[in-house]
Design a protein around this motif. Structure first.
Motif, short mmCIF file in Angstrom:
data_model
loop_
_atom_site.label_atom_id
_atom_site.label_comp_id
_atom_site.label_asym_id
_atom_site.label_seq_id
_atom_site.Cartn_x
_atom_site.Cartn_y
_atom_site.Cartn_z
N GLN A 3 0.65 -1.12 0.00
CA GLN A 3 0.22 -0.11 -0.03
C GLN A 3 0.88 1.35 0.03
N ALA A 4 0.65 2.15 -0.92
CA ALA A 4 1.42 3.42 -1.04
C ALA A 4 1.20 4.31 0.45
N SER A 5 2.31 4.77 0.91
CA SER A 5 2.06 5.40 2.05
C SER A 5 2.27 6.92 1.79
N PHE A 6 2.17 7.49 2.89
CA PHE A 6 2.10 9.23 2.81
C PHE A 6 3.47 9.68 2.28
N GLY A 7 4.50 8.92 2.62
CA GLY A 7 5.73 9.42 1.98
C GLY A 7 5.81 9.37 0.45
N ASP A 8 5.09 8.19 0.21
CA ASP A 8 4.95 7.93 -1.56
C ASP A 8 4.36 9.25 -2.05
N TYR A 9 3.29 9.49 -1.46
CA TYR A 9 2.11 10.58 -2.00
C TYR A 9 2.95 12.00 -1.80
N PHE A 10 3.84 11.79 -0.78
CA PHE A 10 4.69 13.23 -0.72
C PHE A 10 5.31 13.37 -1.90
N ILE A 11 6.05 12.38 -2.34
CA ILE A 11 7.10 12.48 -3.19
C ILE A 11 6.40 12.77 -4.61
N ARG A 12 5.46 12.03 -4.79
CA ARG A 12 4.62 12.33 -6.08
C ARG A 12 4.07 14.10 -6.08
N TRP A 13 3.69 14.23 -4.88
CA TRP A 13 3.33 15.71 -4.77
C TRP A 13 4.42 16.71 -5.04
N LEU A 14 5.36 16.30 -4.44
CA LEU A 14 6.81 17.40 -4.64
C LEU A 14 7.20 17.30 -6.21
N PHE A 15 7.18 16.35 -6.74
CA PHE A 15 7.52 16.16 -8.33
C PHE A 15 6.51 16.75 -9.22
N ARG A 16 5.30 17.13 -8.65
CA ARG A 16 4.19 17.87 -9.43
C ARG A 16 5.05 19.29 -9.84
N LEU A 17 5.74 19.82 -9.23
CA LEU A 17 6.53 20.98 -9.65
C LEU A 17 7.30 21.10 -10.88
N VAL A 18 7.84 19.83 -10.87
CA VAL A 18 8.60 19.71 -12.34
C VAL A 18 7.70 18.82 -13.27
N ASP A 19 6.85 17.83 -13.09
CA ASP A 19 6.02 17.25 -13.95
C ASP A 19 4.73 18.20 -14.59
N ILE A 20 4.45 19.20 -13.61
CA ILE A 20 3.25 19.77 -14.06
C ILE A 20 3.47 21.34 -14.03
N VAL A 21 3.71 21.75 -12.87
CA VAL A 21 3.73 23.29 -12.70
C VAL A 21 4.76 24.05 -13.49
N PHE A 22 6.00 23.81 -13.31
CA PHE A 22 6.89 24.46 -13.95
C PHE A 22 7.01 24.29 -15.56
N SER A 23 6.66 23.01 -15.94
CA SER A 23 6.77 22.42 -17.39
C SER A 23 5.21 22.50 -17.92
N LEU A 24 4.20 22.99 -17.37
CA LEU A 24 2.88 23.23 -17.72
C LEU A 24 2.41 21.85 -18.21
N GLY A 25 2.86 20.81 -17.61
CA GLY A 25 2.46 19.48 -17.73
C GLY A 25 3.31 18.84 -18.85
N THR A 26 4.21 19.35 -19.62
CA THR A 26 4.84 18.80 -20.60
C THR A 26 5.73 17.64 -20.35
N VAL A 27 6.53 17.94 -19.32
CA VAL A 27 7.33 16.76 -18.82
C VAL A 27 6.37 15.54 -18.13
N GLY A 28 5.32 15.80 -17.53
CA GLY A 28 4.54 14.71 -16.99
C GLY A 28 3.96 13.98 -18.14
N PHE A 29 3.52 14.73 -19.14
CA PHE A 29 2.87 13.95 -20.35
C PHE A 29 3.94 13.12 -21.07
N ILE A 30 5.13 13.58 -21.21
CA ILE A 30 6.18 12.93 -22.19
C ILE A 30 6.61 11.75 -21.31
N SER A 31 6.70 11.83 -19.84
CA SER A 31 7.29 10.66 -19.28
C SER A 31 6.13 9.67 -19.35
N ILE A 32 4.98 9.99 -19.18
CA ILE A 32 3.84 9.06 -18.96
C ILE A 32 3.73 8.05 -20.28
#
Length: 246
Positions: free
Chosen positions: A106-135
């Motif tokens: 089961q994913a833990s709070f720490g796992d959710y925290f890491i996902r949340w932290l990387f939103r800055l790169v995946d979504i916020v700063f890159s406007l979703g481009t980095v997240g889209f490409i990696s997926i």
């Protein structure tokens, strides 16, 4: 749609369907609309409650502190709901997708925290481009946050049930009959169960008879029930009993 093979804590592989990029975008869009609605409500509250006038008379630091407090739910929206709903935001619940660990835990709070932290790169700063490409390019349809956290997003609409795995439904008082089933491997049991289910579906008694003989030859077990189908069902349950309690 890509398939995800998740190894459970009982050393059993279960296959899931990864959430599509469309499902993830719709879930994100739904969450975004919820956050926008919240911001509109906050702005209306500030304007019509007199709080705006009061803030205008405060020093800039005090006014900024109040705004930060009011908008904290937006900042921590995803990590709050994923922790609360075990891997789902409101958007993910609506689209029936979920964050899971790719190692079966089961994913833990720490796992959710890491996902949340990387939103800055995946979504916020890159406007979703980095997240889209990696997926799109990753084998398990993961954005960078998922890769760092060891998670993936699966579709709960997948036609997956206990019958699709080597797991068997056994109660706490179950008493096994054939201890020698431990000579079988997970792959052996998966092959036995798959062929047994197909044989039952097509009333192929010859296949069931051959499976019985193969099990007896590999394990040294002798069919004590006199009925090949009942024997195989017992073998499957016994295997689950012993592997889950080792």
């Amino acid at each position: 749609m890509s398939e995800l093979s998740i190894n459970t804590t009982q050393n059993v592989n279960i296959n899931f369907t990864a959430a599509t990029i469309g499902q993830r975008i719709l879930a994100f869009g739904t969450d975004l609309l919820i956050m926008i609605a919240y911001m509109i409500i906050i702005v209306m509250f500030i304007n019509y409650s007199g709080l705006g006038d009061a803030m205008g008379k405060m020093d800039p630091w005090s006014g900024a502190a109040i705004m930060i407090v009011l908008f904290i739910p937006i900042t921590f929206y995803s990590i709050f709901f994923e922790s609360l709903f075990e891997g789902q935001t409101l958007g993910k619940r609506l689209l029936k997708i979920k964050v899971v660990k790719i190692d079966g835990y089961q994913a833990s709070f720490g796992d959710y925290f890491i996902r949340w932290l990387f939103r800055l790169v995946d979504i916020v700063f890159s406007l979703g481009t980095v997240g889209f490409i990696s997926i799109v390019v990753s084998e398990k349809s993961q954005r960078l946050g998922d890769m760092a956290a060891g998670t993936a997003i699966i579709s709960l609409k997948s036609d997956i049930s206990i019958n699709s795995t080597i797991l068997e439904d056994i109660n706490d008082g179950y008493v096994p009959i054939y201890p020698l089933v431990i000579k079988l491997s997970d792959n052996d049991v998966r092959i036995i169960k798959d062929n047994f289910q197909r044989a039952q579906k097509h009333y192929d008694h010859e296949i069931i008879r051959k499976l019985t003989h193969k099990i007896e030859a590999v394990t040294g077990i002798k069919n004590q029930s006199g009925n090949d189908a009942d024997f195989i069902k017992t073998v499957l349950k016994d295997y689950n009993f012993y592997t889950q309690n080792m």
